[in-house]
Design an enzyme around this catalytic site. Structure first.
Site: not given
Ligand code: FAD
Ligand code: NAP
Ligand code: SF4
Length: 681
Positions: A168, A170, A218, A256, A343, A357, A582
């Site tokens: 890695e 080191y 390693r 790294h 993460q 985790c 990155w």
């Molecule tokens: P949600 O996942 O939104 O779940 C809420 C659930 O509640 C849904 O299934 C919905 O159907 C249900 N629900 C809502 N209202 C009602 C109701 N009245 N009755 C019954 N059911 C209801 N996070 C990461 O940490 N790493 C990532 O790499 C990552 N990548 C992502 C990529 C994408 C494209 C997206 C969209 C999200 C990503 N996220 C990622 C974000 C992550 O998925 C969310 O932070 C996480 O799912 C939030 O969990 P939650 O349980 O709070 O809500």
């Molecule tokens: P986010 O990370 O908060 O990004 C939202 C984007 O929308 C920002 O670029 C913001 O930038 C823009 N924005 C916010 N308000 C706006 C407005 N009113 N008009 C126009 N642009 C606006 O949220 P997200 O991409 O929806 O992701 C949601 C969560 O999922 C994140 O918090 C993230 O942690 C998680 N997630 C994680 C990964 C991962 O790989 N770790 C991948 C996907 C999602 P400006 O305000 O500068 O325009």
């Molecule tokens: Fe993600 Fe947990 Fe695996 Fe680390 S150990 S990469 S936090 S799932």
């Protein structure tokens, strides 16, 4: 005796003087607990659970042989008799559970984040702010003595052996490669000179610890940096290490500072097993395969095919301490799979925070987060089967509560169903498989396809109602946002609406990046990306003919022309994960995605998206504008917008995950909040 499940992986390994109960290694993973003496009881509890879970051999996080080798100021060091008392807590815990453990000796060389750093030559690393001093001849001698002392102290602490960290990028890797070793003396120049330090260390450690002590080394078998070693050099070093007394050769892939991802989720599973195989053919001691191996079927195939004698998995044992016992008893479908997101583990380490985790918030918190059986069984409703609700429901049921989980969708997973559509995020499906099985095992009553209302909930006699309803995408206030060419990320990823060849994405957060990667992918090619394509895309030659396995990457053929926009002036993608961001930025850059910061949105019309940037107007003539502009909480079920309200009356309402706070929401927080709340009911 070999298990009927995964018979090759779970067969014991006889090392002559000792036997390992199976072929699994929990690879070294820095948790942060090893750096402070008062955290050793926590570290012991963390390793105890993994030993109880059946892993064959555990490797500790890196422990420095001296101050100059610190990765961080005051990092874990073993250089005096006083250090052994802490470590005995760890070794006793592991041995009481029938496990074996080796201590990793890590000298970080120029990667140290501290001012005393040393290396082969005075050449700064591109990822560190401290320029190292070149070790003098006497400095090299005292470094070797420090390794020997460290290994002897590890032996006195009860470890079954040591792992000498040579990969890695080191210190020992810095001596091994012309990239960082510019010396003209007997420690530099030819490979025989460059390998003198690691080989001398192994020989002298072996002489000091005797023959009945594991020395694992390693070895970097693919440096993935300019000036890295060729395959012939890798083999020369491996054979010399074997001669010097190494018991097991572990393998490392990439420094790294390499610009090729080696462990993030988009790296194909077991991508580097073929490289370990070539090493195995060149030596006669056991060889370990590593990197992106996260399920027992792949690990079994690696051993069965003769690619390696053992398999190292580090993060998968954070995700599930019972990985091996589950595999051995035919319960692989119960494994909580590491999704390689980094993460809560590596991103924490690099931010100097304790590792944990994302899918298992108990990792490295075993003495703090307990899922104990309740004396007072409650009737609990969880609304929303996203990550937060799934964690809450399964932990509450595990603790003995009577739990009903509702979701308006026909399947569990919430936003994970959307995330797993993104190329390179296929692993997210494993988390849904895990939770789906966990719901069955814990006896959660699942009610899908039902959008519940507060009134319905109130009539069912619940003691606690956990609102985990997540979020709704934000629709920004931009003129023309209702134009037919405007789509939300849900339209694209979930509803698979047709998208034109020229696209502007509004919002460059995690979802904006994911949508860009999804749209760059040619849908006629299969997912996950075949390994040969992935190697070509990142410029990897697994034969490592020169340059540590680097070759020119294949030309990119972006499927669409994409603009990715944000209003902030900061670098686009600055908020992504430290150890994975990155990779996303590099992918988009290679595919000519135009990333624009400091944008003001003016309007959307037939012509496209009109923006103001650097004081000038510009029209992005696109077929579609896709909204990835963040999210807003869905809290309609709460008595009012405060989680405090109703806490002292029955039913008590709680909110978690996206429903509690949409900003900076990720699955790490969602799952942790769900688990913590359920454990406290
Ligand atoms: P949600 O996942 O939104 O779940 C809420 C659930 O509640 C849904 O299934 C919905 O159907 C249900 N629900 C809502 N209202 C009602 C109701 N009245 N009755 C019954 N059911 C209801 N996070 C990461 O940490 N790493 C990532 O790499 C990552 N990548 C992502 C990529 C994408 C494209 C997206 C969209 C999200 C990503 N996220 C990622 C974000 C992550 O998925 C969310 O932070 C996480 O799912 C939030 O969990 P939650 O349980 O709070 O809500
Ligand atoms: P986010 O990370 O908060 O990004 C939202 C984007 O929308 C920002 O670029 C913001 O930038 C823009 N924005 C916010 N308000 C706006 C407005 N009113 N008009 C126009 N642009 C606006 O949220 P997200 O991409 O929806 O992701 C949601 C969560 O999922 C994140 O918090 C993230 O942690 C998680 N997630 C994680 C990964 C991962 O790989 N770790 C991948 C996907 C999602 P400006 O305000 O500068 O325009
Ligand atoms: Fe993600 Fe947990 Fe695996 Fe680390 S150990 S990469 S936090 S799932």
């Amino acid at each position: 005796m070999a298990s009927i499940h995964y018979p090759h992986l779970l067969a014991p390994l006889d090392l002559g003087f000792t036997q390992l109960r199976n072929r699994t290694i929990m690879g070294s993973m820095h948790t942060g607990l090893e750096d402070r003496f008062y955290n050793y009881p926590k570290l012991a509890a963390y390793f105890r659970e993994r030993a109880r879970g059946g892993v064959g051999l555990i490797v500790t996080g890196g422990i420095s042989p001296n101050r100059r080798g610190w990765l961080l100021p005051f990092g874990g060091t073993m250089n005096s008799l006083g250090d052994i008392w802490n470590h005995r807590k760890v070794t006793s815990a592991v041995h009481e559970e029938g496990g074996k453990i080796v201590m990793q000796i890590l000298h970080s060389g120029r990667y140290g984040y501290q001012p005393f750093v040393v290396s082969a030559s005075a050449k700064k690393s591109p990822i560190s702010m401290f320029k190292p001093k070149a070790l003098t001849e006497s400095g090299i001698e005292s470094t070797i003595r420090d390794y020997v002392r460290c290994a002897r102290l590890a032996q006195k602490s009860g470890y079954d052996g040591v792992e000498i960290m040579g990969s890695e990028g080191y210190l020992l890797n810095q001596f091994l490669c012309a990239r960082t070793n510019l010396r003209q003396d007997r420690w530099g120049g030819s490979i025989e000179n460059r390998m003198r330090l690691p080989v001398d260390i192994v020989r002298r450690v072996r002489a000091a610890v005797g023959k009945n002590f594991i020395i694992m080394y390693r070895h970097s078998i693919l440096d993935l940096v300019e000036g890295g070693n060729s395959w012939d050099e890798v083999v020369t070093v491996a054979q010399a290490l074997e001669q010097a007394g190494v018991t097991i050769l572990n393998t490392g892939i990439g420094w790294h500072e390499a610009r090729v991802p080696t462990i993030v989720t988009s790296v194909p599973r077991a991508a580097f097993a073929s490289v370990a195989r070539r090493l195995k053919q060149a030596v006669s001691i056991p060889v370990v395969a590593s990197n992106r191996i996260n399920m027992p079927d792949q690990a079994e195939a690696i051993i069965a095919n003769g690619d390696a004698d053992m398999v190292s998995m580090a993060r998968p044992f954070l995700a599930d301490p019972e990985f091996v016992n589950k595999a051995a008893s035919g319960r692989a479908d119960e494994i909580n799979t590491c999704i390689a997101c980094n993460q809560a583990c590596l991103d924490h380490t690099f931010a100097n925070k304790r590792a944990s985790c994302l899918v298992n918030p108990r990792a490295a918190h075993e003495t703090e987060l307990h899922y104990l059986k309740t004396a007072k069984r409650k009737k609990v409703a969880v609304v929303g089967a996203g990550p937060a609700g799934l964690a809450a429901a399964t932990v509450a049921a595990e603790c003995g509560h009577d739990v009903t989980l509702f979701d308006s969708n026909q399947k569990i997973g919430g936003q994970f169903n959307i995330a797993m559509q993104v190329p390179g995020k296929e692993e997210f499906a494993e988390t849904m498989r895990y939770f789906s099985r966990r719901l069955e095992i814990t006896g959660v009553q699942l009610q899908l396809g039902q959008r519940v209302t507060r009134e319905e909930l109130l009539t069912q006699g619940f003691d606690d109602i956990i609102v985990a309803t997540g979020i709704a995408p934000r629709s920004p206030n931009i003129k023309g946002v209702d134009h037919p060419k405007v789509l939300s990320y849900l339209d694209v990823l979930l509803h698979k609406k047709t998208v034109g060849k020229r696209v502007a994405i509004i919002g460059a957060g995690g979802i904006g990046f994911d949508v860009a990667e999804y749209l760059l992918h040619d849908p006629s090619t299969s997912l996950p990306i075949p390994l040969a394509h992935w190697f070509a895309e990142w410029g990897v030659d697994p034969q490592a003919q020169k340059n540590g396995g680097l070759i020119a990457p294949a030309a990119a053929h972006p499927f669409r022309q994409i603009y990715l926009l944000q209003r902030k002036e900061t670098k686009v993608g600055a908020g992504l994960g430290k150890t994975s961001g990155w990779v996303h930025r590099a992918t988009l850059q290679r595919n000519n995605v135009e990333m624009l910061a400091g944008v003001e949105y003016q309007r959307i019309d037939d012509q496209g998206l009109h923006i103001m940037i650097n004081g000038e107007t510009r029209v992005l003539e696109v077929d579609n504008v896709i909204l990835c502009a963040g999210q807003e909480s869905l809290t309609e079920l709460m008595p009012d917008q405060s989680s405090e309200n109703g806490k002292n009356s029955t039913p008590r309402f709680h909110k978690i995950g996206g429903a509690a706070l949409a900003s900076e929401l990720d699955a790490k927080r969602a799952i942790r909040e769900g688990a913590e709340l359920a454990a406290s009911l």
